[in-house]
Structures are given as structure tokens and as C-alpha cells.
Design a protein around this motif. Structure first.
Motif, PDB file in Angstrom:
ATOM      1  N   ILE A 185       0.694  -1.521  -0.182  1.00  0.00           N
ATOM      2  CA  ILE A 185       0.277   0.304   0.218  1.00  0.00           C
ATOM      3  C   ILE A 185       0.602   1.488  -0.081  1.00  0.00           C
ATOM      4  O   ILE A 185       0.777   2.107  -0.772  1.00  0.00           O
ATOM      5  CB  ILE A 185      -1.206   0.091   1.513  1.00  0.00           C
ATOM      6  CG1 ILE A 185      -1.914  -1.116   1.151  1.00  0.00           C
ATOM      7  CG2 ILE A 185      -1.900   0.997   1.625  1.00  0.00           C
ATOM      8  CD1 ILE A 185      -2.839  -1.422   2.816  1.00  0.00           C
ATOM      9  N   SER A 186       1.530   1.216   0.619  1.00  0.00           N
ATOM     10  CA  SER A 186       2.756   2.184   1.110  1.00  0.00           C
ATOM     11  C   SER A 186       3.368   2.494  -0.189  1.00  0.00           C
ATOM     12  O   SER A 186       3.406   3.436  -0.975  1.00  0.00           O
ATOM     13  CB  SER A 186       4.072   2.333   1.754  1.00  0.00           C
ATOM     14  OG  SER A 186       2.951   1.944   3.394  1.00  0.00           O
ATOM     15  N   GLU A 187       3.869   1.353  -1.165  1.00  0.00           N
ATOM     16  CA  GLU A 187       4.591   1.652  -2.060  1.00  0.00           C
ATOM     17  C   GLU A 187       3.672   2.011  -3.135  1.00  0.00           C
ATOM     18  O   GLU A 187       4.542   2.847  -4.417  1.00  0.00           O
ATOM     19  CB  GLU A 187       5.514   0.436  -2.711  1.00  0.00           C
ATOM     20  CG  GLU A 187       6.539  -0.134  -3.932  1.00  0.00           C
ATOM     21  CD  GLU A 187       7.706   0.025  -3.299  1.00  0.00           C
ATOM     22  OE1 GLU A 187       8.170   0.277  -4.129  1.00  0.00           O
ATOM     23  OE2 GLU A 187       7.911   1.195  -2.162  1.00  0.00           O
ATOM     24  N   PHE A 188       2.037   1.716  -3.730  1.00  0.00           N
ATOM     25  CA  PHE A 188       1.962   2.186  -4.679  1.00  0.00           C
ATOM     26  C   PHE A 188       1.679   3.653  -3.605  1.00  0.00           C
ATOM     27  O   PHE A 188       1.134   4.413  -5.094  1.00  0.00           O
ATOM     28  CB  PHE A 188       0.709   1.017  -4.917  1.00  0.00           C
ATOM     29  CG  PHE A 188       0.884  -0.266  -5.253  1.00  0.00           C
ATOM     30  CD1 PHE A 188       2.546   0.094  -6.246  1.00  0.00           C
ATOM     31  CD2 PHE A 188       0.010  -1.278  -5.266  1.00  0.00           C
ATOM     32  CE1 PHE A 188       2.310  -1.333  -6.552  1.00  0.00           C
ATOM     33  CE2 PHE A 188       0.309  -2.182  -5.514  1.00  0.00           C
ATOM     34  CZ  PHE A 188       1.733  -2.696  -6.811  1.00  0.00           C
ATOM     35  N   TYR A 189       1.385   3.966  -2.841  1.00  0.00           N
ATOM     36  CA  TYR A 189       0.714   5.482  -2.846  1.00  0.00           C
ATOM     37  C   TYR A 189       1.570   6.068  -3.074  1.00  0.00           C
ATOM     38  O   TYR A 189       1.554   7.304  -3.255  1.00  0.00           O
ATOM     39  CB  TYR A 189       0.573   5.318  -0.758  1.00  0.00           C
ATOM     40  CG  TYR A 189      -0.098   6.375  -0.607  1.00  0.00           C
ATOM     41  CD1 TYR A 189      -1.090   7.233  -0.316  1.00  0.00           C
ATOM     42  CD2 TYR A 189       1.088   7.556  -0.286  1.00  0.00           C
ATOM     43  CE1 TYR A 189      -1.540   8.566  -0.490  1.00  0.00           C
ATOM     44  CE2 TYR A 189       0.346   8.709   0.609  1.00  0.00           C
ATOM     45  CZ  TYR A 189      -0.502   8.745   0.569  1.00  0.00           C
ATOM     46  OH  TYR A 189      -0.959  10.420   1.067  1.00  0.00           O
ATOM     47  N   SER A 190       3.043   5.718  -2.800  1.00  0.00           N
ATOM     48  CA  SER A 190       4.414   6.731  -3.340  1.00  0.00           C
ATOM     49  C   SER A 190       4.707   6.999  -5.111  1.00  0.00           C
ATOM     50  O   SER A 190       6.072   7.885  -4.995  1.00  0.00           O
ATOM     51  CB  SER A 190       5.465   5.883  -2.663  1.00  0.00           C
ATOM     52  OG  SER A 190       5.840   5.678  -0.907  1.00  0.00           O
ATOM     53  N   GLY A 191       4.008   6.470  -5.633  1.00  0.00           N
ATOM     54  CA  GLY A 191       4.146   6.155  -7.277  1.00  0.00           C
ATOM     55  C   GLY A 191       4.530   5.657  -7.507  1.00  0.00           C
ATOM     56  O   GLY A 191       4.595   5.673  -8.061  1.00  0.00           O
ATOM     57  N   ASN A 192       5.088   4.570  -6.774  1.00  0.00           N
ATOM     58  CA  ASN A 192       6.032   3.628  -7.481  1.00  0.00           C
ATOM     59  C   ASN A 192       4.814   2.113  -8.137  1.00  0.00           C
ATOM     60  O   ASN A 192       3.871   2.445  -7.771  1.00  0.00           O
ATOM     61  CB  ASN A 192       6.513   3.192  -6.337  1.00  0.00           C
ATOM     62  CG  ASN A 192       7.503   3.405  -5.812  1.00  0.00           C
ATOM     63  OD1 ASN A 192       8.456   4.438  -6.548  1.00  0.00           O
ATOM     64  ND2 ASN A 192       8.118   3.341  -4.577  1.00  0.00           N
ATOM     65  N   PRO A 193       5.207   2.125  -9.413  1.00  0.00           N
ATOM     66  CA  PRO A 193       4.839   0.777 -10.754  1.00  0.00           C
ATOM     67  C   PRO A 193       4.127   0.425  -9.993  1.00  0.00           C
ATOM     68  O   PRO A 193       5.378  -0.214  -9.066  1.00  0.00           O
ATOM     69  CB  PRO A 193       5.534   1.432 -12.258  1.00  0.00           C
ATOM     70  CG  PRO A 193       6.562   1.764 -11.604  1.00  0.00           C
ATOM     71  CD  PRO A 193       7.017   2.607 -10.300  1.00  0.00           C
TER      72      PRO A 193
END
Length: 538
Positions: A185-193
Motif C-alpha cells: 500500500i505504501s509503495e503504490f501510494y508513493s507513486g511507484n509502479p
């Protein structure tokens, strides 16, 4: 980081800001979405930056939110928007745990977010697939190319599909959502694909419609759904060989180690593959579904090219039957994904002890139908009697004794620091340690074997649970467990730093039970255990 803006406010100005934020947030905590009473909760509130200043957030009124102090200080992320999303998932997790004693899966999140509603209407023509999403108001005919994998010959296409058309395949992938979901969730929230898309499948029928079943990448899909995404990128297989998908997924979690399946999930997949082989055998030999007049050994001979795998599938089916038995009371105390801090047993420990000791590890030559209707089929007896043993242990050691609130974390350390823990809880924790459990369960094997020897009844020692136990033997087993649990060592706090202080091995504990002393000479028992005495009712 401290706020210059907040530090400049007078008490009256701070009170006014709290009231403004309370109104803007509809009277609810920004993180937990629970109601805030400005009078009752006045000493339990925080004002914090929504976007931290270290991440570019401004130190001004528009970037503040009102939260419960407890929620703000235990939040899973410094960005309050992200913390709120993670908290919402953890709340779902807690609710499902309380109501159903399990962890959530992709299906739960889809249904909660109004997904999993419609099958996909489609048609395939000239290496293209056409479909419409008219059920959600999109009447456009979408046309996409169909590809073929050159090695497996499986056909597939890529698309972004609304969650209303997505379903979770809990047969091929029965896994629950793991703890690492918060990292995704944190990874995708940060804009990482997202580097790998989810995998699904559809099956053509007479109506040219099918549910899209996701069988891989459920964590990625779940993380996106939690973040509010309404369409998921998916690679969708068309009319796949279901058995091949199950087997590939099984091998990914076992032989290839590509997927972090816990053992209980591996056993479930193996069980599914076994029942599929039974069905195929019946079809190939033109047998009816209820015709089980063939043995495990015959199945092994028929599927010669995969005899090694099939043997594992057969044993997985027995394990899975015990694990998922609706009356198995011990499973409430077993963590299915490893060794958690709340439960005393891990599935791995169950696998290395109960299943290794009491499930016959070879294939049987007797027909699957043998004494099936009377409930005395060898494998049925084996699984039912194993559940009965597990229930006795649950009743005598764990139920109403082990406290999930205390859990298993740092128990011996707490005792050594003088913390007062319930004696029954400490006993349950100590008796459940893998090396301890391994040792005293071996004694139950001896009790069973000796009972049949006393009766003059010859049995196969490798199949002891496939022989029906008389009531007198069950009484002896219960007495043994009860009396073993009453031995003083389990509640002796002075043994915490020595005997229970570190991880020992089975020979260490065997020495204690057989001699009364540890291998280092520490006096643990007043005298060695006597199996005959421990079987007597007291």
C-alpha cells in the motif's frame, strides 16, 4: 517534526482550531474515522500535519488534521492520508478475525468495495477478444489481441478491468492476505509502479460469459483496491487447463520457491490436485463418481510419470482434512502462517509432530471405498482419530487456559523480570514448544502400541491411527495428557532461565522425562515419568 504554526497559537486559538477541524472532519478522527467528543476526549487529541513537512507538506492550517492521540502515535505511516488507508484495512482485518477467526482475502476486499458483481460477456474471433462492460454503463465494444504462449500453448490477453468483473479464485490460490500488504500500500501510494500484473482466467461457456478469476497477484490487486483504484491491470488466460494452473501455482510455492506459501496452503493445493487425479482416473476408466473401488497404490501406478508428486498430494489430502475439520478444537490455537505472537502453536509444528507421527506416510493398497459407509475406512479412521486426539489436548491444555491477549512473546523473559503470569497460560505455552511437544507426543505413540500389545492384537506400527481405538484407550490417553500437564515443572518459574530459557532439542527433553534431569544435571522432575502411572485416573 514540531510545528512553528501550532507553537505560536494561544490556548484559545488552539481550542478554536480543534473545533474547526472537528467540524471539517464531521466530528471524526482523521485516521480511525471514529467519533470524537470534544468534551470527553479533550485530553486525548492530537493536531498533526496531514502531509509531513519533511515530505513537502506546509506548516499551515490547511495541512492539519485532528486525531486521537493513541491513533496518531501508533500510526503505520507519517502521511496521515496513508495512515488512514492502512488503518481502514487493519480494521477490516480485525473484524474478520473476530467474526470468522481468519484473515481477509481478495474476495473480502472486492465485495466490501462493490466488486465481484458481474461475469464478463465476450466473444473470441480471429485471434481477438471482444467484450462489453454494459452492466456498469459502458456499452463500448472493447477489442483486444489474443496472444499464445509458445511453450505452454495457453492463450491470453492483457486488459484493465473494473473490479465489478473481478473475482478471487480461492481454489488455485487459497492464501489469505499477508502482513506485507501494508508495505505494498505504501509503495503504490508513493507513486511507484506495479511491475507485475495480476493473473486471472476466463472459461468460455454456451452464453459466452465468465467470471474473471484472479489466481495470482492478489496482494497487488488488494493494495490497489485499498487505495481506491477501480480498474485492475490483469493478464487473463482463456480456457486454461485448470489442473495445470493449480500444479504450476503449487510448484511455485514448493519446488521453485517463487511464492511464499505457508505450509497449510501448500497442503490445501496438494489436496485439490489429489482429488483431481481421482476424478481423472474415474473418467479414464469410465467409472462412476461413486465408484471408489481402487487404491492409492493403483492411482500411483496409473499416473506413473508423477508418482512422487501424487504421493505427496495423497498425504496432503489427509493433512488438509484434519486441518480443516469443522470439529478440530486445536486449530484455534495454531497460527497458519508461521509462528505468530498470539498463538502457542505453528502449523509447521503440527506438521512435524501430529502429522508426521500419526499419518501413515506411504500409499495404501486397500480400496478407497473400504468400510467407507461404516466410517471405518483406514484414512477416515486415521483423520477422525487424529482430530479426537487433538481435541483432547486442546481441552486439557489450551481451552480456557491459554490467554491470547498475553500471547507467546517474551514469556520466559517476563517471568525472569518478575512479571506475574497466569500459571495455566505459562504451562500451555511451555507444553506447546515444538521440541517439548515432539517429545511427549512420542509417548502417546508408545501408549497406543502398548495397549494393542496388551490386548494381543497385532497392528502395523506405521498405521496405528488406522486401527479403531477402544474407549479404554481413549481414557488412558486423556489421563496421560491431564496428568502430564499436572507435573510441577510447567509452572515452576525457577526453571525459566535454565530449562525453558532457550531453544532446546527433543533429546534434551527426552532426557528430562526419562531420567528426571537435564543433560547438564539440572533436577527438573522429582523422578522419571512412569507411563503406566500417568495413564491412571487421579
Amino acid at each position: 517534526m514540531a510545528s512553528v504554526y501550532l507553537n505560536k497559537l494561544t490556548a484559545e486559538e488552539r481550542k478554536k482550531l480543534i473545533e474547526e477541524l472537528h467540524t471539517i472532519q464531521n466530528g471524526k478522527c482523521f485516521i480511525t474515522d471514529e467519533l470524537i467528543d470534544l468534551s470527553l476526549h479533550k485530553n486525548s487529541l492530537d493536531i498533526d500535519h496531514v502531509v509531513p513537512t519533511k515530505l513537502g507538506g506546509k506548516d499551515e492550517k490547511s495541512n492539519f488534521a485532528l486525531t486521537f492521540s493513541s491513533a496518531n502515535r501508533s500510526k503505520q505511516a507519517s502521511d496521515l492520508n496513508l495512515a488512514r488507508l492502512i488503518h481502514s484495512y487493519l480494521k477490516i482485518q480485525d473484524n474478520i478475525k473476530k467474526k470468522e477467526d481468519r484473515s481477509p482475502n481478495l474476495s473480502d476486499l472486492l465485495i466490501l468495495n462493490k466488486g465481484s458483481k458481474y461475469p464478463l460477456n465476450f466473444k473470441i474471433k480471429n485471434d481477438f477478444i471482444e467484450y462489453s462492460l454494459s452492466e456498469i454503463g459502458n456499452t463500448e465494444i472493447i477489442k483486444l489481441p489474443v496472444y499464445e504462449d509458445k511453450l505452454s500453448k495457453q492463450k491470453y490477453f492483457f486488459t484493465n478491468i473494473p473490479i465489478e468483473y473481478i473475482f478471487h479464485d480461492n481454489i488455485i490460490n487459497p492464501r489469505a492476505i499477508g502482513a506485507n500488504i501494508t508495505k505494498l500500500i505504501s509503495e503504490f501510494y508513493s507513486g511507484n509502479p506495479q511491475l507485475h500484473v495480476s493473473l486471472g482466467w476466463i472459461k468460455e461457456d454456451e452464453q459466452n460469459q465468465s467470471e474473471i478469476k484472479i489466481f495470482d497477484g492478489q496482494h497487488k490487486a488488494a493494495a490497489q483496491i485499498i487505495l481506491g483504484v477501480k480498474t485492475i491491470p490483469v493478464r487473463i488466460f482463456i480456457n486454461p487447463d485448470a489442473e495445470k494452473l493449480i500444479q504450476t501455482n503449487f510448484r511455485a510455492g514448493t519446488v521453485l520457491r517463487q511464492v511464499a506459501f505457508d505450509k497449510s496452503v501448500q497442503r490445501h493445493l496438494g489436496s485439490t490436485l489429489y482429488y483431481d487425479r481421482v476424478r481423472r482416473y474415474q473418467e479414464d476408466l469410465n467409472l462412476t463418481e461413486d465408484n471408489l473401488n481402487f487404491s492409492e497404490k493403483e492411482l500411483l501406478n496409473y499416473f506413473k510419470g508423477e508418482s512422487r508428486e501424487l504421493k505427496r498430494y495423497i498425504l496432503d489430502a489427509v493433512r488438509d482434512k484434519v486441518t480443516k475439520h469443522p470439529e478440530n478444537k486445536l486449530m484455534e490455537f495454531v497460527d497458519m502462517g508461521g509462528r505468530a505472537k498470539e498463538k502457542p502453536l505453528s502449523y509447521s509444528s503440527i506438521d512435524k509432530t501430529f502429522y508426521s507421527f500419526f499419518i501413515h506416510q506411504d500409499t495404501l493398497e486397500t480400496p478407497l471405498s473400504l468400510h467407507l459407509e461404516e466410517g471405518k475406512n483406514p484414512r477416515t479412521l486415521e483423520s477422525e482419530q487424529l482430530v479426537k486426539l487433538m481435541n483432547i489436548i486442546a481441552e486439557e491444555i489450551f481451552i480456557d487456559r491459554f490467554d491470547f491477549e498475553i500471547g507467546t512473546n517474551q514469556i520466559e523473559s517476563k517471568i525472569q523480570k518478575g512479571e506475574d503470569l497466569a500459571a495455566d497460560h505459562v504451562r500451555a505455552f511451555r507444553m506447546a514448544k515444538e521440541e517439548v511437544l515432539y517429545t511427549w507426543l512420542k509417548f502417546i505413540s508408545q501408549i497406543v502400541k502398548n495397549h494393542f500389545i496388551t490386548l494381543g492384537k497385532p497392528i502395523d506400527e506405521n498405521k496405528i491411527f488406522q486401527f479403531e481405538f477402544p474407549d479404554s484407550l481413549w481414557n488412558n490417553i486423556r489421563n496421560f495428557v491431564k496428568n502430564l500437564a499436572e507435573l510441577p515443572l510447567w509452572k515452576n518459574n525457577s526453571l525459566s532461565a535454565t530449562v525453558f530459557g532457550g531453544k532446546q532439542n527433543a533429546p534434551y527433553w527426552n532426557s528430562i522425562f526419562v531420567t528426571g534431569n537435564s543433560p547438564q544435571g539440572v533436577k527438573v522432575l522429582a523422578e522419571p515419568i512412569n507411563l503406566m502411572e500417568l495413564q491412571k485416573e487421579r
